[in-house]
Design an enzyme around this catalytic site. Structure first.
Site, PDB file in Angstrom:
ATOM      1  N   GLU A   1      11.561  -2.580  11.319  1.00  0.00           N
ATOM      2  CA  GLU A   1      11.286  -1.480  10.393  1.00  0.00           C
ATOM      3  C   GLU A   1      10.323  -0.546  11.108  1.00  0.00           C
ATOM      4  O   GLU A   1       9.201  -0.960  11.419  1.00  0.00           O
ATOM      5  CB  GLU A   1      10.547  -2.056   9.179  1.00  0.00           C
TER       6      GLU A   1
ATOM      7  N   CYS B   1      10.295   1.520   2.117  1.00  0.00           N
ATOM      8  CA  CYS B   1      11.226   0.428   2.420  1.00  0.00           C
ATOM      9  C   CYS B   1      12.662   0.938   2.486  1.00  0.00           C
ATOM     10  O   CYS B   1      13.494   0.368   3.174  1.00  0.00           O
ATOM     11  CB  CYS B   1      11.101  -0.670   1.379  1.00  0.00           C
TER      12      CYS B   1
ATOM     13  N   GLU C   1      10.880  -8.161  -3.453  1.00  0.00           N
ATOM     14  CA  GLU C   1      11.310  -6.847  -2.947  1.00  0.00           C
ATOM     15  C   GLU C   1      10.736  -6.740  -1.543  1.00  0.00           C
ATOM     16  O   GLU C   1       9.544  -6.492  -1.373  1.00  0.00           O
ATOM     17  CB  GLU C   1      10.758  -5.723  -3.842  1.00  0.00           C
ATOM     18  N   LEU C   2      11.583  -6.933  -0.534  1.00  0.00           N
ATOM     19  CA  LEU C   2      11.068  -7.104   0.835  1.00  0.00           C
ATOM     20  C   LEU C   2      11.444  -5.927   1.730  1.00  0.00           C
ATOM     21  O   LEU C   2      11.763  -4.859   1.265  1.00  0.00           O
ATOM     22  CB  LEU C   2      11.555  -8.446   1.378  1.00  0.00           C
TER      23      LEU C   2
ATOM     24  N   GLU D   1      14.536  -4.782  -9.628  1.00  0.00           N
ATOM     25  CA  GLU D   1      13.533  -4.151 -10.487  1.00  0.00           C
ATOM     26  C   GLU D   1      14.143  -2.885 -11.069  1.00  0.00           C
ATOM     27  O   GLU D   1      14.989  -2.245 -10.440  1.00  0.00           O
ATOM     28  CB  GLU D   1      12.287  -3.804  -9.677  1.00  0.00           C
TER      29      GLU D   1
ATOM     30  N   PRO E   1      -3.275  -5.740  -5.905  1.00  0.00           N
ATOM     31  CA  PRO E   1      -2.803  -4.631  -5.067  1.00  0.00           C
ATOM     32  C   PRO E   1      -3.190  -4.853  -3.621  1.00  0.00           C
ATOM     33  O   PRO E   1      -4.020  -5.709  -3.312  1.00  0.00           O
ATOM     34  CB  PRO E   1      -3.564  -3.428  -5.646  1.00  0.00           C
ATOM     35  N   ALA E   2      -2.609  -4.066  -2.715  1.00  0.00           N
ATOM     36  CA  ALA E   2      -2.986  -4.145  -1.301  1.00  0.00           C
ATOM     37  C   ALA E   2      -4.431  -3.680  -1.138  1.00  0.00           C
ATOM     38  O   ALA E   2      -4.871  -2.754  -1.821  1.00  0.00           O
ATOM     39  CB  ALA E   2      -2.057  -3.259  -0.481  1.00  0.00           C
ATOM     40  N   SER E   3      -5.151  -4.308  -0.212  1.00  0.00           N
ATOM     41  CA  SER E   3      -6.566  -3.968   0.002  1.00  0.00           C
ATOM     42  C   SER E   3      -6.730  -2.544   0.523  1.00  0.00           C
ATOM     43  O   SER E   3      -7.788  -1.945   0.372  1.00  0.00           O
ATOM     44  CB  SER E   3      -7.194  -4.903   1.026  1.00  0.00           C
TER      45      SER E   3
ATOM     46  N   TRP F   1       0.820  -1.223   0.000  1.00  0.00           N
ATOM     47  CA  TRP F   1       0.000   0.000   0.000  1.00  0.00           C
ATOM     48  C   TRP F   1       0.848   1.266   0.000  1.00  0.00           C
ATOM     49  O   TRP F   1       0.333   2.353  -0.182  1.00  0.00           O
ATOM     50  CB  TRP F   1      -0.909   0.026   1.243  1.00  0.00           C
ATOM     51  N   ASN F   2       2.180   1.154   0.259  1.00  0.00           N
ATOM     52  CA  ASN F   2       2.916   2.404   0.528  1.00  0.00           C
ATOM     53  C   ASN F   2       3.222   3.218  -0.731  1.00  0.00           C
ATOM     54  O   ASN F   2       3.351   4.431  -0.647  1.00  0.00           O
ATOM     55  CB  ASN F   2       4.165   2.150   1.385  1.00  0.00           C
TER      56      ASN F   2
ATOM     57  N   GLY G   1       6.663  -6.429  -0.591  1.00  0.00           N
ATOM     58  CA  GLY G   1       5.965  -6.367   0.688  1.00  0.00           C
ATOM     59  C   GLY G   1       6.912  -6.741   1.804  1.00  0.00           C
ATOM     60  O   GLY G   1       8.138  -6.634   1.667  1.00  0.00           O
TER      61      GLY G   1
HETATM   62  P1  NAD Z   1       2.606  -7.005   3.435  1.00  0.00           P
HETATM   63  O1  NAD Z   1       3.677  -8.020   3.246  1.00  0.00           O
HETATM   64  O2  NAD Z   1       1.739  -7.115   4.616  1.00  0.00           O
HETATM   65  O3  NAD Z   1       1.631  -6.996   2.172  1.00  0.00           O
HETATM   66  C1  NAD Z   1       2.106  -6.828   0.848  1.00  0.00           C
HETATM   67  C2  NAD Z   1       1.112  -7.441  -0.119  1.00  0.00           C
HETATM   68  O4  NAD Z   1       1.050  -8.847   0.108  1.00  0.00           O
HETATM   69  C3  NAD Z   1      -0.319  -6.925   0.017  1.00  0.00           C
HETATM   70  O5  NAD Z   1      -0.894  -6.849  -1.274  1.00  0.00           O
HETATM   71  C4  NAD Z   1      -0.994  -8.027   0.827  1.00  0.00           C
HETATM   72  O6  NAD Z   1      -2.383  -8.111   0.608  1.00  0.00           O
HETATM   73  C5  NAD Z   1      -0.295  -9.251   0.274  1.00  0.00           C
HETATM   74  N1  NAD Z   1      -0.290 -10.436   1.155  1.00  0.00           N
HETATM   75  C6  NAD Z   1      -0.283 -10.477   2.512  1.00  0.00           C
HETATM   76  N2  NAD Z   1      -0.244 -11.762   2.921  1.00  0.00           N
HETATM   77  C7  NAD Z   1      -0.214 -12.538   1.799  1.00  0.00           C
HETATM   78  C8  NAD Z   1      -0.160 -13.940   1.571  1.00  0.00           C
HETATM   79  N3  NAD Z   1      -0.103 -14.829   2.559  1.00  0.00           N
HETATM   80  N4  NAD Z   1      -0.140 -14.363   0.296  1.00  0.00           N
HETATM   81  C9  NAD Z   1      -0.172 -13.481  -0.727  1.00  0.00           C
HETATM   82  N5  NAD Z   1      -0.219 -12.143  -0.570  1.00  0.00           N
HETATM   83  C10 NAD Z   1      -0.233 -11.682   0.686  1.00  0.00           C
HETATM   84  O7  NAD Z   1       3.340  -5.595   3.366  1.00  0.00           O
HETATM   85  P2  NAD Z   1       2.699  -4.133   3.483  1.00  0.00           P
HETATM   86  O8  NAD Z   1       2.413  -3.868   4.918  1.00  0.00           O
HETATM   87  O9  NAD Z   1       1.596  -3.953   2.493  1.00  0.00           O
HETATM   88  O10 NAD Z   1       3.907  -3.242   2.967  1.00  0.00           O
HETATM   89  C11 NAD Z   1       4.943  -2.818   3.771  1.00  0.00           C
HETATM   90  C12 NAD Z   1       6.170  -3.697   3.577  1.00  0.00           C
HETATM   91  O11 NAD Z   1       6.544  -3.687   2.208  1.00  0.00           O
HETATM   92  C13 NAD Z   1       7.369  -3.196   4.333  1.00  0.00           C
HETATM   93  O12 NAD Z   1       8.052  -4.281   4.912  1.00  0.00           O
HETATM   94  C14 NAD Z   1       8.225  -2.548   3.243  1.00  0.00           C
HETATM   95  O13 NAD Z   1       9.601  -2.481   3.537  1.00  0.00           O
HETATM   96  C15 NAD Z   1       7.951  -3.445   2.098  1.00  0.00           C
HETATM   97  N6  NAD Z   1       8.260  -2.764   0.846  1.00  0.00           N
HETATM   98  C16 NAD Z   1       9.357  -3.174   0.156  1.00  0.00           C
HETATM   99  C17 NAD Z   1       9.714  -2.525  -1.018  1.00  0.00           C
HETATM  100  C18 NAD Z   1      10.925  -2.941  -1.789  1.00  0.00           C
HETATM  101  O14 NAD Z   1      11.021  -2.554  -2.944  1.00  0.00           O
HETATM  102  N7  NAD Z   1      11.851  -3.719  -1.241  1.00  0.00           N
HETATM  103  C19 NAD Z   1       8.932  -1.475  -1.490  1.00  0.00           C
HETATM  104  C20 NAD Z   1       7.810  -1.086  -0.766  1.00  0.00           C
HETATM  105  C21 NAD Z   1       7.486  -1.762   0.406  1.00  0.00           C
END
Ligand code: NAD
Length: 488
Positions: A392, A295, A261-262, A469, A186-188, A161-162, A239
């Site tokens: 984080e 991130c 990308e974590l 990426e 996408p994120a909900s 979502w960020n 995520g």
């Molecule tokens: P999140 O991992 O909770 O969710 C990310 C996405 O995954 C969402 O669309 C969510 O619905 C989905 N998801 C959640 N559980 C799932 C599952 N079991 N199976 C499939 N999909 C699932 O992360 P967030 O809170 O949305 O985002 C923040 C995180 O993302 C932070 O840790 C941040 O560092 C990371 N991030 C990384 C980058 C990068 O490029 N490395 C960029 C932006 C954000």
């Protein structure tokens, strides 16, 4: 058919109200996922909740479109991406407004995101016509080695979502350039931007089924079903590290190629010989872009003893002067956090660091009101075993730690499971490069507070991810090398 809701003022084009599951070029309205405005805690929209059956229909759609799309000349795919870039640019204000509404970020941040996001379409329009190949002589002399790159196949793209626009275009751009069809989940919290982008993609000429968009409250069930389908050959996920680990285990069952990308925990190192005003400018960008919800956000400030107190004083003055408010308000510099839970997590990290001996210089408590606001906060004297040093923070909190020697700074910077980004400020470029070499991270910014660039490889080492990426290699994440042994 497109369902519309009133999302406030600011739209010139009703196309940007698009909502619904977008499968095979058709919009299916529905409900089940309330989208909340984090600035007010009000419901902005109610969007459809895809089932496992919907997800498999999206795979059918991506499969039906795949043969034509991979056979579409690269120049034509490039021109569609270029038109999508132009449409995003033409609609930049409306997209920024939409991002700001559903994500909460300040409009200035949202405008920056739209420009950055659109650039991935322009960059990959340019890269689509430059897919590399290789020709070699076998060392034995027996044959020739020809290496081609084929589109890897149907790709599932999962985004956080960020950065609701940029995280999607950073995946869709190279995937389409490579000749793949995709399903975006996408994120909900921020689905409206994804729908609006899909709508613009259709206007740009993306054929039905090439890009499909699913929103769901059951991300695990929906994703697991798609990954179990042998037609899906790629998972590109952005995520948290925790979810990334789970998905790698799921993808192992069908040996699906993964790009990850974590999370990050970026150190920001300031040496005594740094230009202090420049380091403070960089610190504000690295910490406060997107209110710290990035991130790459600077998470740990390591400042050398000789410059430490002046740095903390300067940072406190700048952080305390920032205007906090609803994202869409013109004067706002820091919007709300994404959810109430996010505020609670930040509050816990700050209060426990203070209980362990950290000194608070500004901020430090959630702000009252309906929205999810946390103020810009500066702490120093933070113990290196505080939770804050390892988690984080993902918010507007700058934690400052003191160091004495270069070796100590490098060891502290590497004291994390993450390895996404790091920042180094020093007046001595050879020292900055030497320190950069010692830091285990995928990206190092030297005397700069920002490193993201569509033309550069973005990604992390250690548990911050797999693959890159953007840049010239980003497209290869969506391609399978194929080697031909040729006897002339
Ligand atoms: P999140 O991992 O909770 O969710 C990310 C996405 O995954 C969402 O669309 C969510 O619905 C989905 N998801 C959640 N559980 C799932 C599952 N079991 N199976 C499939 N999909 C699932 O992360 P967030 O809170 O949305 O985002 C923040 C995180 O993302 C932070 O840790 C941040 O560092 C990371 N991030 C990384 C980058 C990068 O490029 N490395 C960029 C932006 C954000």
């Amino acid at each position: 058919m497109t369902q519309t809701t009133t999302l406030g003022q600011g739209y010139a084009d009703p196309a940007l109200h698009a909502q619904g599951l977008y499968i095979a070029g058709n919009w299916r309205p529905g409900s089940g996922i309330p989208v909340i405005n984090p600035s007010t805690a009000e419901v902005l929209a109610d969007v459809p909740d895809a089932s496992v059956a919907d997800a498999l229909r999206a795979v059918d759609a991506a499969e039906a479109a795949a043969a034509n799309w991979r056979a579409t000349p690269a120049r034509q795919r490039a021109e569609i991406l270029r038109r999508w870039f132009q449409l995003m640019t033409d609609h930049a204000e409306e997209l920024a407004y939409l991002i700001s509404l559903e994500n909460g970020k300040a409009l200035t941040d949202a405008r920056g995101e739209v420009a950055y996001a659109a650039e991935f379409f322009r960059w990959y329009a340019e890269e689509a016509v430059r897919i590399p190949g290789e020709f070699r002589h076998a060392p034995s002399g027996a044959n020739h080695i020809l290496v081609d790159h084929d589109p890897i196949g149907i790709a599932v793209l999962i985004t956080p979502w960020n950065f609701p626009a940029a995280m999607a275009t950073r995946k869709i751009g190279p995937a389409l350039a490579a000749g793949c069809t995709v399903i975006l989940k996408p994120a909900s919290e921020t689905p409206l931007t994804a729908y609006a982008m899909a709508r613009l993609g259709a206007q740009a000429g993306v054929p039905p089924g090439v890009v499909n968009v699913l929103t769901t409250t059951q991300p695990a069930a929906v994703t697991n079903a798609m990954l179990a389908d042998p037609r899906v050959r790629k998972l590109s996920f952005t995520g948290s590290t925790a979810v990334g680990r789970t998905l790698l285990a799921v993808a192992a069952q069908t040996v699906v190629s993964c790009s990850m990308e974590l999370g990050g925990n970026a150190p920001f190192l300031v040496f005594d010989d740094a230009d202090l005003p420049a380091a403070l400018d960089g610190a504000m960008i690295a910490k406060m872009r997107n209110a710290g919800e990035a991130c790459t956000a600077a998470n740990r400030f390591y400042v050398q003893a000789g410059i430490h107190d002046a740095f903390v004083a300067g940072l406190t003055e700048r952080m305390a002067a920032l205007q906090v408010g609803p994202g869409i308000k013109a004067q706002t510099q820091v919007g709300p956090m994404i959810t109430k839970n996010a505020v609670s997590k930040i509050d816990h990290l700050v209060s426990s660091a203070i209980a362990q001996g950290a000194r608070l210089h500004t901020g430090g408590k959630p702000l009252p009101g309906n929205g999810y606001f946390y103020p810009p906060t500066v702490l120093d004297n933070v113990p290196t075993d505080a939770d804050m040093a390892h988690a984080e923070v993902f918010g507007p909190v700058a934690a400052v730690y003191r160091f004495e020697t270069e070796a100590q700074a490098i060891a502290l910077a590497n004291d994390t499971e993450y390895g996404l980004a790091a920042y180094v400020y020093s007046g001595d470029l050879s020292r900055a490069l030497r320190v950069g070499k010692g830091i285990e991270a995928g990206m190092i910014a030297i005397n700069r507070g920002l490193m993201s660039d569509p033309a550069a490889p973005f990604g992390g080492a250690k548990q911050s991810g797999l693959g890159r990426e953007g840049g010239v290699t980003g497209i290869l994440e969506f391609m399978e090398p194929k080697y031909y042994a040729v006897d002339f």
